[in-house]
Write an enzyme that holds these catalytic residues in place. Structure first.
Site, PDB file in Angstrom:
ATOM      1  N   GLY A  88       0.848  -1.357  -0.130  1.00 31.30           N
ATOM      2  CA  GLY A  88       0.206   0.147  -0.025  1.00 31.30           C
ATOM      3  C   GLY A  88       0.848   1.336  -0.150  1.00 31.30           C
ATOM      4  O   GLY A  88       0.286   2.378  -0.222  1.00 31.30           O
ATOM      5  N   LYS A 109       9.994   2.181   0.736  1.00 30.08           N
ATOM      6  CA  LYS A 109       8.675   2.065   1.521  1.00 30.08           C
ATOM      7  C   LYS A 109       8.420   3.546   1.567  1.00 30.08           C
ATOM      8  O   LYS A 109       9.206   4.791   1.907  1.00 30.08           O
ATOM      9  CB  LYS A 109       9.016   1.598   2.799  1.00 30.08           C
ATOM     10  CG  LYS A 109       8.014   1.383   3.931  1.00 30.08           C
ATOM     11  CD  LYS A 109       8.335   0.563   5.005  1.00 30.08           C
ATOM     12  CE  LYS A 109       7.098   0.329   5.680  1.00 30.08           C
ATOM     13  NZ  LYS A 109       7.410  -0.463   6.997  1.00 30.08           N
ATOM     14  N   GLY A 122      -0.164   5.972   0.823  1.00 27.44           N
ATOM     15  CA  GLY A 122       0.848   5.848   0.147  1.00 27.44           C
ATOM     16  C   GLY A 122       2.246   6.037   0.865  1.00 27.44           C
ATOM     17  O   GLY A 122       3.393   5.914   0.382  1.00 27.44           O
ATOM     18  N   ARG A 179       5.862 -13.361   0.983  1.00 30.15           N
ATOM     19  CA  ARG A 179       5.197 -13.497   2.072  1.00 30.15           C
ATOM     20  C   ARG A 179       4.116 -14.810   2.293  1.00 30.15           C
ATOM     21  O   ARG A 179       3.720 -15.101   1.245  1.00 30.15           O
ATOM     22  CB  ARG A 179       4.349 -12.326   2.635  1.00 30.15           C
ATOM     23  CG  ARG A 179       5.294 -11.004   2.378  1.00 30.15           C
ATOM     24  CD  ARG A 179       4.353  -9.938   2.241  1.00 30.15           C
ATOM     25  NE  ARG A 179       5.185  -8.476   1.992  1.00 30.15           N
ATOM     26  CZ  ARG A 179       5.515  -7.660   2.902  1.00 30.15           C
ATOM     27  NH1 ARG A 179       4.974  -7.947   4.227  1.00 30.15           N
ATOM     28  NH2 ARG A 179       6.128  -6.640   2.674  1.00 30.15           N
ATOM     29  N   ASP A 248       0.487 -11.692   6.673  1.00 26.11           N
ATOM     30  CA  ASP A 248       1.085 -11.013   5.501  1.00 26.11           C
ATOM     31  C   ASP A 248       2.587 -10.302   6.005  1.00 26.11           C
ATOM     32  O   ASP A 248       3.040  -9.625   5.184  1.00 26.11           O
ATOM     33  CB  ASP A 248       0.029  -9.791   4.936  1.00 26.11           C
ATOM     34  CG  ASP A 248      -0.074  -8.830   6.170  1.00 26.11           C
ATOM     35  OD1 ASP A 248      -0.984  -9.325   6.887  1.00 26.11           O
ATOM     36  OD2 ASP A 248      -0.018  -7.492   6.052  1.00 26.11           O
TER      37      ASP A 248
END
Length: 480
Positions: A88, A109, A122, A179, A248
């Site tokens: 995300g 990130k 985001g 993951r 996750d």
């Protein structure tokens, strides 16, 4: 030397991502980078030249060969199926091709909105990027499998969380970002062939020795389970609570990933909850081994189309074996034992009970024990206990156990001091660096990173001390 990038994930798993570019921040600037890691990876120093702007570290440019994608996955969060999740706020820029033929993901990130941002913006904030950079590097130098942090970029972009914060980006490196949730995503979409493609990708690139073996899938899952067991054992021995062990956030390679509301134990409290959003205590410190098994069971469910149930159960048993074996080995090392004896667990549990009653500091207790001499009737460690009689009774039994081994104090202490850190990343240390950084002072951030590179070196400053009153029980959230 020119960096070389490949795009194996993008080329081989087309259903698992959306291709897109990062969205740069306003007035982005590099505030920290991992010089030692950069040297190991032969990253040109010119890329960190501040006169060139934030560059690739801020998503303003890409390096040749990069093909950025945001990955899609799903997962169980706090034990409940959450459906589709995904990157995300992060973008996999590319996979660096290393000299030995292996690759390293470069994952940015805070890189902006993606199709998987859901209700988010985001972005990442300076606070969370600093925490992750410190935690991942601290874990690396403790010898625990983890993602790595390469750089932090700050900016003038305001980001709203509980309060208004500063937008930032973190360059995270890992052998893989695969993951448990990747497998869950396609299993619950009833696309078992894509689940198998993920397993094939993992075996092809991370366990190539099994590619042509008939039982390759069973062997692979067994190794995933064993790696997970060893990882959780490492967490428990250093007093690390991850805080948000959703499926996750579980790595196929057994890496510590996604540092959010983590915490290292201060006072020994087996029920420690690092995440103030974890109202039921699902992810409390002493429940991590059970949660990891539960997560592996969710992963096993996704593999039922091509792995027999008996083989899956054997792999889950392997998790328990790896966890208990590795934990036992590590704790015997922490106690200075070179052999295994039947009463070792009882002796350890007696110490834990005493520590819990007294509120003993987990890290400092084991570090001080590693300096204690067998013949000493008094020690700094003894002085930390209020109930001296209880400590003396335990220490007499401990001393008797040490006498069963033909090892002198010097050798025993040397071993213990290699596994009992003097310094861990306590939340208050991270918060002090964050507070300074948010005022524009990066000195403490750099200083703390240097300290964390030598966790087994004794110190007489506050990096190795118990937290001050304001630093006890700091509340940490999933907000990043």
């Amino acid at each position: 030397m020119t960096l070389s990038f490949t795009a194996r994930w993008r080329d081989e798993l087309p259903a698992t991502y959306t291709a897109l570019l990062p969205t740069p921040l306003k007035n982005a600037r590099l505030i920290w980078y991992n010089d030692k890691l950069a040297q190991q990876l032969a990253i040109p120093a010119s890329l960190f030249d501040a006169t060139n702007g934030a560059g690739v570290w801020g998503g303003e440019t890409l390096l040749p060969g990069m093909s950025p994608v945001a990955q899609v996955y799903s997962g169980h969060q706090f034990g409940v199926w959450a459906g589709q999740l995904g990157d995300g706020r992060g973008i996999l820029l590319g996979e660096q091709l290393l000299a030995d033929g292996s690759t390293l993901d470069w994952h940015l990130k805070g890189a902006g909105l993606t199709p998987y941002s859901r209700m988010g913006d985001g972005r990442a904030v300076l606070r969370s990027t600093i925490r992750e950079s410190l935690a991942s590097e601290a874990m690396h130098y403790l010898g625990i499998p983890t993602t790595r942090a390469l750089s932090i970029v700050a900016s003038d972009t305001p980001v709203q969380r509980e309060t208004q914060e500063t937008g930032a980006m973190l360059m995270r490196l890992a052998q893989s970002h695969m993951r448990f949730g990747h497998f869950e995503h396609f299993y619950y979409r009833r696309e078992p062939e894509k689940v198998q493609q993920l397993a094939d990708f993992a075996i092809r690139h991370y366990w190539p020795q099994w590619q042509d073996v008939a039982e390759k899938y069973a062997l692979w899952f067994e190794e995933v389970a064993a790696r997970t067991g060893r990882l959780i054992a490492e967490w428990q021995t250093v007093g690390f609570a991850h805080g948000v062990m959703n499926t996750d956030n579980m790595s196929i390679l057994g890496l510590t990933i996604d540092y959010g509301p983590f915490g290292f134990l201060d006072d020994y409290d087996p029920g420690f909850i690092g995440n103030h959003s974890d109202h039921q205590g699902r992810y409390r410190f002493d429940n991590q081994p059970s949660v990891a098994l539960w997560n592996l069971q969710r992963l096993a469910q996704t593999l039922t189309p091509f792995i027999e149930i008996d083989a899956l159960n054997r792999a889950l048993d392997r998790y328990q074996d790896a966890l208990l074996t590795h934990y036992g080995q590590r704790m015997r090392q922490k106690l200075g034992f070179f052999t295994e004896q039947k009463d070792d667990n009882a002796l350890l549990n007696e110490l834990f009970s005493l520590m819990a009653r007294e509120g003993s500091d987990y890290t400092r207790t084991f570090r001080m024990l590693s300096h204690t001499e067998q013949q000493s009737a008094s020690s700094p460690l003894r002085d930390t206990f209020i109930d001296r009689a209880a400590f003396d009774a335990w220490f007499d039994r401990y001393r008797a156990r040490l006498r069963t081994e033909a090892v002198d104090d010097a050798l025993r202490q040397q071993q213990m001091q290699r596994v009992n850190p003097a310094v861990v990343l306590r939340n208050w240390l991270a918060q002090r660096a964050i507070d300074a950084a948010e005022q524009g002072d990066m000195a403490e951030l750099h200083r703390l990173h240097e300290v964390l590179r030598q966790p087994f070196t004794d110190r007489d400053d506050d990096y190795a001390s118990r937290p001050p009153e304001w630093g006890k029980r700091l509340e940490v959230s999933c907000s990043s």
